[in-house]
Design a protein around this motif. Sequence first.
Motif, PDB file in Angstrom:
ATOM      1  N   ASN A  78       0.648  -0.771   0.118  1.00  0.00           N
ATOM      2  CA  ASN A  78       0.181   0.069   0.053  1.00  0.00           C
ATOM      3  C   ASN A  78       1.285   1.198  -0.433  1.00  0.00           C
ATOM      4  OD1 ASN A  78      -2.671   1.612  -0.357  1.00  0.00           O
ATOM      5  ND2 ASN A  78      -2.957   0.693   1.821  1.00  0.00           N
ATOM      6  N   MET A 198      -7.092  -9.444  -7.189  1.00  0.00           N
ATOM      7  CA  MET A 198      -7.384  -9.092  -6.342  1.00  0.00           C
ATOM      8  C   MET A 198      -8.604  -7.387  -6.197  1.00  0.00           C
ATOM      9  SD  MET A 198      -4.538  -8.785  -3.849  1.00  0.00           S
ATOM     10  CE  MET A 198      -3.074  -7.194  -4.331  1.00  0.00           C
TER      11      MET A 198
ATOM     12  N   VAL B  41     -14.348 -22.498 -14.293  1.00  0.00           N
ATOM     13  CA  VAL B  41     -13.847 -22.402 -14.412  1.00  0.00           C
ATOM     14  C   VAL B  41     -12.580 -23.363 -12.478  1.00  0.00           C
ATOM     15  CG1 VAL B  41     -11.239 -22.641 -15.234  1.00  0.00           C
ATOM     16  CG2 VAL B  41     -12.837 -22.335 -16.525  1.00  0.00           C
ATOM     17  N   ARG B  60      -7.141 -29.444 -14.989  1.00  0.00           N
ATOM     18  CA  ARG B  60      -8.329 -28.230 -15.460  1.00  0.00           C
ATOM     19  C   ARG B  60      -9.818 -28.412 -15.790  1.00  0.00           C
ATOM     20  NH1 ARG B  60      -6.973 -22.843 -18.760  1.00  0.00           N
ATOM     21  NH2 ARG B  60      -6.836 -24.647 -20.322  1.00  0.00           N
ATOM     22  N   LYS B 132      -7.561 -17.781   0.098  1.00  0.00           N
ATOM     23  CA  LYS B 132      -6.807 -18.236  -1.175  1.00  0.00           C
ATOM     24  C   LYS B 132      -5.412 -18.904  -1.202  1.00  0.00           C
ATOM     25  CE  LYS B 132      -5.427 -17.919  -5.413  1.00  0.00           C
ATOM     26  NZ  LYS B 132      -6.228 -18.092  -6.653  1.00  0.00           N
ATOM     27  N   GLU B 136      -6.166 -26.558  -1.194  1.00  0.00           N
ATOM     28  CA  GLU B 136      -5.473 -28.210  -0.512  1.00  0.00           C
ATOM     29  C   GLU B 136      -4.724 -28.286   0.615  1.00  0.00           C
ATOM     30  OE1 GLU B 136      -2.091 -28.043  -3.788  1.00  0.00           O
ATOM     31  OE2 GLU B 136      -2.814 -27.401  -5.014  1.00  0.00           O
ATOM     32  N   ARG B 156     -13.808 -14.810  -5.197  1.00  0.00           N
ATOM     33  CA  ARG B 156     -13.581 -13.707  -4.415  1.00  0.00           C
ATOM     34  C   ARG B 156     -14.681 -13.582  -3.028  1.00  0.00           C
ATOM     35  NH1 ARG B 156     -11.715 -10.922  -8.880  1.00  0.00           N
ATOM     36  NH2 ARG B 156     -13.380 -10.296  -9.772  1.00  0.00           N
ATOM     37  N   THR B 163     -13.316  -5.772   3.208  1.00  0.00           N
ATOM     38  CA  THR B 163     -13.172  -5.177   2.154  1.00  0.00           C
ATOM     39  C   THR B 163     -12.333  -3.447   2.746  1.00  0.00           C
ATOM     40  OG1 THR B 163     -15.395  -4.484   2.743  1.00  0.00           O
ATOM     41  CG2 THR B 163     -15.061  -4.542   0.718  1.00  0.00           C
ATOM     42  N   LYS B 165      -8.839  -1.209   0.744  1.00  0.00           N
ATOM     43  CA  LYS B 165      -8.852  -0.506  -0.099  1.00  0.00           C
ATOM     44  C   LYS B 165      -7.011   0.364  -0.234  1.00  0.00           C
ATOM     45  CE  LYS B 165     -10.446   3.512  -2.751  1.00  0.00           C
ATOM     46  NZ  LYS B 165     -11.355   4.395  -2.774  1.00  0.00           N
ATOM     47  N   LEU B 166      -6.367  -0.487  -1.422  1.00  0.00           N
ATOM     48  CA  LEU B 166      -5.120   0.008  -1.148  1.00  0.00           C
ATOM     49  C   LEU B 166      -5.106   0.262  -2.674  1.00  0.00           C
ATOM     50  CD1 LEU B 166      -3.540  -3.677  -1.526  1.00  0.00           C
ATOM     51  CD2 LEU B 166      -3.863  -2.251   0.211  1.00  0.00           C
ATOM     52  N   PHE B 167      -4.193   1.442  -2.372  1.00  0.00           N
ATOM     53  CA  PHE B 167      -4.327   2.835  -3.474  1.00  0.00           C
ATOM     54  C   PHE B 167      -5.949   2.681  -4.625  1.00  0.00           C
ATOM     55  CE2 PHE B 167      -0.450  -0.230  -3.818  1.00  0.00           C
ATOM     56  CZ  PHE B 167       1.026   1.049  -3.570  1.00  0.00           C
ATOM     57  N   SER B 168      -6.019   2.804  -5.576  1.00  0.00           N
ATOM     58  CA  SER B 168      -7.083   3.131  -5.842  1.00  0.00           C
ATOM     59  C   SER B 168      -8.051   2.374  -6.707  1.00  0.00           C
ATOM     60  CB  SER B 168      -6.825   4.671  -7.195  1.00  0.00           C
ATOM     61  OG  SER B 168      -6.074   4.739  -7.695  1.00  0.00           O
ATOM     62  N   MET B 169      -7.744   1.133  -5.674  1.00  0.00           N
ATOM     63  CA  MET B 169      -8.177  -0.062  -6.085  1.00  0.00           C
ATOM     64  C   MET B 169      -9.061  -0.518  -4.774  1.00  0.00           C
ATOM     65  SD  MET B 169      -5.300  -2.787  -7.353  1.00  0.00           S
ATOM     66  CE  MET B 169      -3.995  -3.306  -6.408  1.00  0.00           C
ATOM     67  N   THR B 170     -10.125  -1.038  -5.068  1.00  0.00           N
ATOM     68  CA  THR B 170     -10.665  -1.851  -3.330  1.00  0.00           C
ATOM     69  C   THR B 170     -10.190  -3.292  -4.244  1.00  0.00           C
ATOM     70  OG1 THR B 170     -13.270  -0.422  -4.522  1.00  0.00           O
ATOM     71  CG2 THR B 170     -13.590  -1.455  -2.436  1.00  0.00           C
ATOM     72  N   ILE B 171     -10.114  -3.877  -2.640  1.00  0.00           N
ATOM     73  CA  ILE B 171     -10.212  -5.167  -2.254  1.00  0.00           C
ATOM     74  C   ILE B 171     -11.111  -6.593  -1.944  1.00  0.00           C
ATOM     75  CG2 ILE B 171      -8.132  -6.712  -1.791  1.00  0.00           C
ATOM     76  CD1 ILE B 171      -7.126  -5.101  -3.578  1.00  0.00           C
ATOM     77  N   GLU B 172     -10.687  -6.961  -2.349  1.00  0.00           N
ATOM     78  CA  GLU B 172     -11.889  -8.527  -2.296  1.00  0.00           C
ATOM     79  C   GLU B 172     -10.820  -8.860  -1.420  1.00  0.00           C
ATOM     80  OE1 GLU B 172     -15.526  -9.124  -4.273  1.00  0.00           O
ATOM     81  OE2 GLU B 172     -16.400  -7.720  -2.729  1.00  0.00           O
ATOM     82  N   GLU B 174      -8.685 -12.902  -2.018  1.00  0.00           N
ATOM     83  CA  GLU B 174      -9.104 -14.760  -2.697  1.00  0.00           C
ATOM     84  C   GLU B 174      -9.694 -15.325  -1.990  1.00  0.00           C
ATOM     85  OE1 GLU B 174      -7.117 -14.487  -6.465  1.00  0.00           O
ATOM     86  OE2 GLU B 174      -5.696 -13.324  -4.839  1.00  0.00           O
TER      87      GLU B 174
END
Lengths: 498, 221
Positions: A78, A198, B41, B60, B132, B136, B156, B163, B165-172, B174
Amino acid sequence: MNVIVHKFKEVLYAVLPITFIVLLLNFTLAPLDNISMFIRFIIGSIFIIVGLSIFLFGVDIGITPIGQLMGKTIAKSNKVWIVLIAGLLLGFFISIAEPDLHILAGQVDFVTSGVISKSLIVVVVSIGIGALIALGLVRIVFNIPLYKILTVLYFIILVLAIYTSPEFLAISFDASGATTGALTVPFILALALGISSMKKDSKASEKDSFGLVAIASTGAIIAVLLMNIISKTEEITGGIEAQAEGTLSVIGPFLHEFPKITKEIIIALLPILIIFLVFQKISFKMSRKAVRKIVVGLVFTFIGLVLFLVGVNAGFMDVGREIGYSIASLDRKAYLIIVAFVLGLVTILAEPAVHVLTHQIEDVTSGYVRRNVVMFSLCIGVGLAVALSILRILIPELQLWHYLLPGYIIAIALTYIVPKLFVGIAFDSGGVASGPMTATFILAFVQGAAEAIEGANVLVDAFGMIAMVALTPLITLQIVGLIFKMKSKKVGLEKDVQ
Amino acid sequence: MSSNSEMIAYEQVCIIVDFGKGSKIMQTAKKHGISGGTILVGKGTVKNRLLEMLGINDIRKEIIILVSDKSTVHHAIEQLDKQFKFSKPNHGIVFTTSIYRVLGAKCMKETINEESGVNNTMYHAITVIVEKGNAELVIDAANEAGSKGGTIINARGSGIHETSKLFSMTIEPEKELVLILSEKESTENIISSIRSKLKIDEPGNGIIFIQDVNKTYGLYQ
């Protein structure tokens, strides 16, 4: 065992076409008069099939997980400066170890009679790639649209290109193809995937998984162009390196290539291994079982890539040159163009990084964009690229920039109307298409053809072929994107919910 | 099935096959009266010593989810079974579960399915959602308790605490979703094994839920 059979089959479908075409040529248009070369080609094909299968497993369980973990770890910091510095360092170390870059730098050193030394080029290009990977990572985390960045980057290239000599223009575009090799591409792809997967917005995460390779490739172009402008090397003196005479020995070339390539790949893999171990210590902290799996993956990658490259270099290179020479010596030049197109078409199937990219596309889009579709359009693109390059050898008036300038203008213009997912896919494919298969087999073919044709300058004409291979997929894949866009409009229903 | 007063029973079909077969199965299903479906998938695990040692025991898979009324479903999977031979080893797995309510599908009237308590269920579908990387472990834990394998689907999502936020991305964050089919008798063993190995009861470590399965194809001992 199902898994192994599956992979093996996939690789067989990829390598058999080119083997078949070459055999066909051998019995029709271009008989190889050297039987040992023929046997070497067959052994080379087997090496390639086995090597590519093992390599792809290695990428799946070794390189890709490392890249993804790294991407996530960087993003989770971050802090912008960490993203920048990590991008710069990762890009630098991955690129400086790339064997293809060393070969290219050697050639530049040679043609400039040492004015621009090999080590200088390697360092400058690596810095260029590092800087642009940093930029690419920042782009992903700040959601800056790819097409805008690409427009700006290619505009910079255009301006720089005006001040560069034509030979260096070719070399710079070749550099971009050369540096994104079989090891770096899977790693860079995984890095982008790691960060973007992500994202909460699944559309954004899908399309931002691609495009980092594309941005990294421009780093190499810009670096070489800048270097030429600063150092002002006008004259290019050399011809092509004296070719080793076609040996009669069958296993000799294999034995010769083996230790050389082993060393190269160890050096290329080392940074990835070290970076992984350092990160494992300070941040991943995975279970021993998981670490073991990744290390096994790296060993696979190593074995597979060595086998593959030995097969290509010892088995395919001479054959490529020979075919190019004898077909170009025929009276009907149309044959040459047709053969060039077909060879381009089938060679790309066996390119390792192409497999990695197409699988990632299928995974990221959950099978919406099928491998075969991407493969098909890549084949057409590369086939065209090789045919156009041959045309340039046949017609001396045709300059490389006559292709590149309109080509890139079309490619950039398309980015504004094509679905954004395909912009990333297309520009990544451009970097991916020019891997070890193209750089050895097709390049040898083109050089062979140039030797046979009077008035062709082997150096100027044959260089630039990789640049073409990197360009045409940008256009063909974006056109596929347009077709997807038109096709996927729902029929017979009212407007989409969004 | 014509009158409204009669309850229409809906069923969900879940088909797990090797990657690449999904679209073909979907087309065939549509031919036999199913109006649509969704393909995911995922990856399955192969039980094989050598492959596990080499670390290449993933394969797969595609997971096809279809929903329709009971009789259509039964007819369609009979036909699918005929064509794709699920009963042969390694040709895929099919199972159906009951559905409570269907919305958004025009051809199916919105009804509430009150027919619960399906008779003679032999299998359970266990769904486990974890962070994530832990899938296994889930499969390992399940295998120890007698399960035959499982399918892992990338996903995810976030709980109420997650929830960011990193920088301008909202993170969910995985996640991985693990789907395991188990015989009724071994279900309890399997889930308790997963539960203890992954400490599911502590907050934030994952969720398990279990569904009754009505019909299965392609499962064998």
